[in-house]
Design an enzyme around this catalytic site. Sequence first.
Site, PDB file in Angstrom:
ATOM      1  N   LYS A 227       0.819  -1.217   0.000  1.00  0.00           N
ATOM      2  CA  LYS A 227       0.000   0.000   0.000  1.00  0.00           C
ATOM      3  C   LYS A 227       0.851   1.264   0.000  1.00  0.00           C
ATOM      4  O   LYS A 227       0.334   2.373  -0.157  1.00  0.00           O
ATOM      5  CB  LYS A 227      -0.945  -0.015   1.200  1.00  0.00           C
TER       6      LYS A 227
ATOM      7  N   VAL B  74      -1.540 -10.276   4.381  1.00  0.00           N
ATOM      8  CA  VAL B  74      -1.107 -11.477   5.083  1.00  0.00           C
ATOM      9  C   VAL B  74      -2.332 -12.278   5.513  1.00  0.00           C
ATOM     10  O   VAL B  74      -3.191 -11.771   6.234  1.00  0.00           O
ATOM     11  CB  VAL B  74      -0.237 -11.120   6.306  1.00  0.00           C
TER      12      VAL B  74
END
Length: 664
Positions: free
Chosen positions: A419, A457
């Site tokens: 990001k 994740v």
Amino acid sequence: MKKWIRKWDLSVIYKVFLVLLDIVFINISSFLALWIRFNMYLADIPIEYYTSVKELVIPNTIATLIVFAIFKLYTSLWRYASIKELVNIIEACAVCMLLNVLGYYLTYRPIYRSYFVLYGAALFLLTCLSRFSYRLIRLLYRSNLHGAHMRNTMIIGAGEACNVVMKELELSTKLDSKLCCIIDDNPRKHGTYIHGVKVVGGRDSILENAQKYGITEIIIAIPSASKAEQRKILEICQKVPNCDLKILPGVYQLVNGDVTVSKLRHVEIEDLLGREPVQITTEKIGRYVSDKVVLVTGGGGSIGSELCRQIAANGVRQLIIFDIYENNAYEIQQELRAKYPYLDLVVLIGSVRNGRKLNSVFAEYRPDIVYHAAAHKHVPLMEDSPNEAIKNNVFGTYKVALAADRFGTQKFVLISTDKAVNPTNIMGASKRMCEMIIQMFNNHSKTEFVAVRFGNVLGSNGSVIPLFKKQIEAGGPVTVTHPDIIRYFMTIPEAVSLVLQAGASAKGGEIFVLDMGQPVKIADLARNLIQLSGFVPDRDIEIKYTGLRPGEKLYEELLMDEEGLQETENELIHIGKPIEFDEDEFVRDLEDLYREAYAETKEMKQIVHKIVPTYHLREADIERDKKIQESLHDEFPDHNPELPSAFLDHTAAYNGPKDKEAAK
């Protein structure tokens, strides 16, 4: 103790039962040999032969029992008997036959020559009956033994794993599985049988045969298949309604002979990612952290706690966990103390915003390596509390990096995110600034600063998978922001292994990037998880699209165009070249950003946009912030917040040479 005695008693009783059964069968074999030789008429048996056999009953029985014991016929687990046990029976019976020959001829007792062959054959058949009758009964009456609720099972893969799993399923009392058919892509196996079960076709016939046999359970027994290949098969299997999917974990279990029913596991969402796990050179990592003092900030979080586990397993001299949230810190502390009782473990509660606390920690423990995992990471929450993202992520990173530089840390590894690439939200922009901070420090410090960038994740706190699971358990709906939104995914162990590899391989200034394979559609992820939970998407569980959240992108990137890629010794790990920027201007902007963030003013976002141009203020946010400021001014006209001083004057804090090579 009583339970152990009961088990011991049952074992002894079982062995005694076998001995008594063998005594009976040994003597039956002797007289059967006489009876068969003389056309099954007792009256035709010569009295001298009958007398010879009768006189040697006791010594023959004792000798046979001793031979059987030597060949482990009383200590083998016959419910798992295989060819090896059958060979043991053949060898034991052959030895007993030879002993009979010696016994009769050494004692000069009359007997016909074919007696020994008939005796050996009868003894072999009766011994096999006593040992294999259990398996025979289970084979003939299996449905009764398993109970009324049978599962119609299909096995995919007609190799050695299939063979072993089928044997286990036939013997297991744990699973009510009726083996119906086998699927294999090898056309030469089609139409053949394994343990009486037919190989009915390739993967293109899975749906057809699932309907034909009423399949309610599919076991994928291809441990050597790649993740991509397994994913293709799983995508077909998911189309079978009301079917339980299970998978054999790995090929190493075949090598170890460790394939059992208990090793079968339900298909997890990780199996559908279609990418091989990243393999990390653990020896290199072990050599790097061995005998070092390692500090992990945010050590109680999803990434931080796994970092601590893997570091603790590699012979670290001292491990320091630094976290603001005491519950998480306590949990990882107890786990590591139980698993590594001799580990020198220090757990400290504190915030990375507190420069004085950080300085005291670094001064006391002098860490050789720092893994900086402490950060606010939730995009929507940070959009609502942007100042907190800046305080914690940007200036928390700055203060930890500054302490590492001051107290001679060897390496500093920042946990970053995809990001941070062309960020459109405040969380991503804050992480991009973190990367710029460590890049700047790397240019002026003896400490080697690196960043590790990866995608989402699986299974981490607040990630999409646990959220979907909770929504499915509640009966839905499963919420997805947009039907086309895609993300890169990796497992927590992969993410942590990459971080450790970065620390071991870094020369300073790199941004490590993982090749995460093909991105995954979140809508497909939701649909797969619903199917793996035994439901039909949009029928049993609704998928509801809620719209993109503030600052959210349809897709994430792992590199900016300017960064390029450089290969490493691991083909799935790459290095991005940092983008150059004006450091002096960056420091001035950080000072302004610090004052505005801690003064809780809305102008802070303008400075973020100046530093990270891809971050844009939305018109709605600008209007809202303007109204808030006007309201405050109207209500408190004399309000003029005292802005705090600069965060920690960069030039005063570090007076060493500006050239890194000179510093070294």
